[in-house]
Design a protein around this motif. Sequence first.
Motif, short mmCIF file in Angstrom:
data_model
loop_
_atom_site.label_atom_id
_atom_site.label_comp_id
_atom_site.label_asym_id
_atom_site.label_seq_id
_atom_site.Cartn_x
_atom_site.Cartn_y
_atom_site.Cartn_z
N LEU A 117 34.16 51.26 52.35
CA LEU A 117 33.06 50.38 51.62
C LEU A 117 32.88 50.55 50.48
CD1 LEU A 117 30.06 51.40 54.32
CD2 LEU A 117 30.88 49.44 53.89
N HIS A 118 33.83 51.06 49.64
CA HIS A 118 33.72 51.48 48.41
C HIS A 118 34.14 49.79 47.64
CE1 HIS A 118 38.14 51.82 48.33
NE2 HIS A 118 37.93 51.77 46.98
N GLY A 119 34.75 49.07 48.32
CA GLY A 119 35.17 47.91 47.68
C GLY A 119 34.09 47.06 47.70
N LYS A 120 33.05 47.01 48.71
CA LYS A 120 31.99 46.32 48.96
C LYS A 120 30.72 46.62 47.90
CE LYS A 120 32.45 44.40 53.71
NZ LYS A 120 31.86 44.61 54.96
N LEU A 121 30.69 47.85 48.02
CA LEU A 121 29.76 48.72 47.13
C LEU A 121 30.26 48.53 45.64
CD1 LEU A 121 29.00 52.01 49.03
CD2 LEU A 121 27.29 50.15 48.06
N GLY A 122 31.31 48.56 45.47
CA GLY A 122 31.69 48.39 43.91
C GLY A 122 31.60 47.00 43.48
N ALA A 123 31.82 45.92 44.27
CA ALA A 123 31.50 44.74 44.02
C ALA A 123 29.97 44.39 43.76
CB ALA A 123 31.87 43.54 44.93
N TYR A 124 29.08 45.14 44.74
CA TYR A 124 27.70 45.24 44.45
C TYR A 124 27.47 45.92 43.35
CZ TYR A 124 22.86 45.97 45.18
OH TYR A 124 21.23 45.87 45.02
N TYR A 125 27.91 46.88 42.76
CA TYR A 125 27.54 47.60 41.49
C TYR A 125 27.86 46.86 40.20
CZ TYR A 125 25.93 51.58 44.31
OH TYR A 125 25.07 52.24 45.22
N ALA A 126 29.09 46.15 40.34
CA ALA A 126 29.77 45.59 39.22
C ALA A 126 28.85 44.49 39.08
CB ALA A 126 31.11 44.80 39.76
N GLY A 127 28.29 43.66 39.96
CA GLY A 127 27.22 42.76 39.55
C GLY A 127 25.88 43.40 38.93
N LYS A 128 25.35 44.34 39.70
CA LYS A 128 23.90 45.08 39.37
C LYS A 128 24.16 45.95 38.11
CE LYS A 128 21.74 42.83 42.79
NZ LYS A 128 21.09 41.60 42.38
N LYS A 129 24.95 46.61 38.10
CA LYS A 129 24.81 47.80 37.31
C LYS A 129 25.81 47.39 35.83
CE LYS A 129 23.93 51.63 40.13
NZ LYS A 129 24.07 52.80 40.30
N TYR A 130 26.78 46.55 36.03
CA TYR A 130 27.86 45.95 35.12
C TYR A 130 27.63 44.73 34.34
CZ TYR A 130 30.08 50.66 36.08
OH TYR A 130 29.90 52.06 36.29
N GLY A 131 26.81 44.11 34.97
CA GLY A 131 26.58 42.55 34.70
C GLY A 131 27.49 41.56 35.03
N VAL A 132 28.39 42.01 35.98
CA VAL A 132 29.55 40.96 36.18
C VAL A 132 28.98 39.69 37.17
CG1 VAL A 132 31.71 40.36 37.39
CG2 VAL A 132 31.40 42.75 36.01
N THR A 133 29.01 38.44 36.53
CA THR A 133 28.41 37.41 37.31
C THR A 133 29.66 36.51 38.04
OG1 THR A 133 28.39 36.02 35.35
CG2 THR A 133 26.41 37.33 36.08
N ASP A 134 30.83 36.76 37.48
CA ASP A 134 31.86 36.15 38.00
C ASP A 134 32.45 36.32 39.59
OD1 ASP A 134 34.64 35.21 38.66
OD2 ASP A 134 35.07 34.97 36.35
N GLU A 135 32.14 35.34 40.54
CA GLU A 135 32.40 35.39 41.74
C GLU A 135 33.89 35.91 42.13
OE1 GLU A 135 29.99 36.01 44.25
OE2 GLU A 135 28.46 35.54 42.91
N GLY A 136 34.70 35.38 41.47
CA GLY A 136 36.27 35.87 41.63
C GLY A 136 36.29 36.98 41.20
N ILE A 137 35.83 37.72 40.50
CA ILE A 137 36.03 39.08 39.86
C ILE A 137 35.33 40.06 40.94
CG2 ILE A 137 35.32 40.98 38.43
CD1 ILE A 137 35.50 38.96 36.25
N LEU A 138 34.19 39.52 41.53
CA LEU A 138 33.52 40.46 42.64
C LEU A 138 34.18 40.44 43.90
CD1 LEU A 138 29.72 39.26 41.90
CD2 LEU A 138 30.93 41.33 40.93
N SER A 139 34.70 39.41 44.12
CA SER A 139 35.45 39.19 45.27
C SER A 139 36.89 39.89 45.40
CB SER A 139 35.99 37.58 45.63
OG SER A 139 36.43 37.53 46.93
N ALA A 140 37.57 40.08 44.26
CA ALA A 140 38.60 40.97 43.88
C ALA A 140 38.21 42.30 44.32
CB ALA A 140 39.30 40.44 42.59
N ILE A 141 37.28 42.77 43.68
CA ILE A 141 36.84 44.11 43.76
C ILE A 141 36.46 44.07 45.38
CG2 ILE A 141 35.01 45.84 43.46
CD1 ILE A 141 34.86 44.49 40.67
#
Length: 188
Positions: free
Chosen positions: A83-107
């Motif tokens: 689950l660390h990939g899915k959670l990592g993408a979630y936190y990248a968006g919520k805590k690190y401010g990443v809005t690029d869906e391509g980056i979130l998907s790669a994570i």
Amino acid sequence: MEREEMLISLKKKLTPKRYVHSIGVEYTAACMAFVYGEDVQRARIAGLLHDNAKCLPLEDKLKKAKKHGLTISECEKENPDLLHGKLGAYYAGKKYGVTDEGILSAITYHTTGRPDMTLLEKIIFVADYIEPNRRMLEGLPEIRKEAMTDLDLCICHILKHTLDYLKVKGVAIDDLTEKTYDFYKEKE
């Protein structure tokens, strides 16, 4: 969030070894982005943040994934570390401010891969496996060369090694990893 702020945050959340690994993936992803014509900044961010949820305790990964409404497969219930990939993408968006869906998907897919990955997803998947701080695995020198010349063949080899390793260890194998292997094996 700026890179320096990300580094400060990651240093608090990751073990020293995982922190060094994350910087190694960032560096490797950037190099691969140059080779394949992907945006270097996107590759760096995805590489740096790919494991931001890796060091959470296993029970917390499952609990937090449920809390945040993430889909959890049977295999992930058995092996919450996946689950660390899915959670990592979630936190990248919520805590690190990443809005690029391509980056979130790669994570999201950096561990399992997925059939027909985008270029950025491929780069992060491979960079995670080949970065310079990785312990030497069987076939790694050949895989590192392939990473810079034939990305799909490289992915196929990584998945084969991963599936063989998981079978020997008797660990549950995510269906997505097997589907990804089948997809890239067909392309060989």
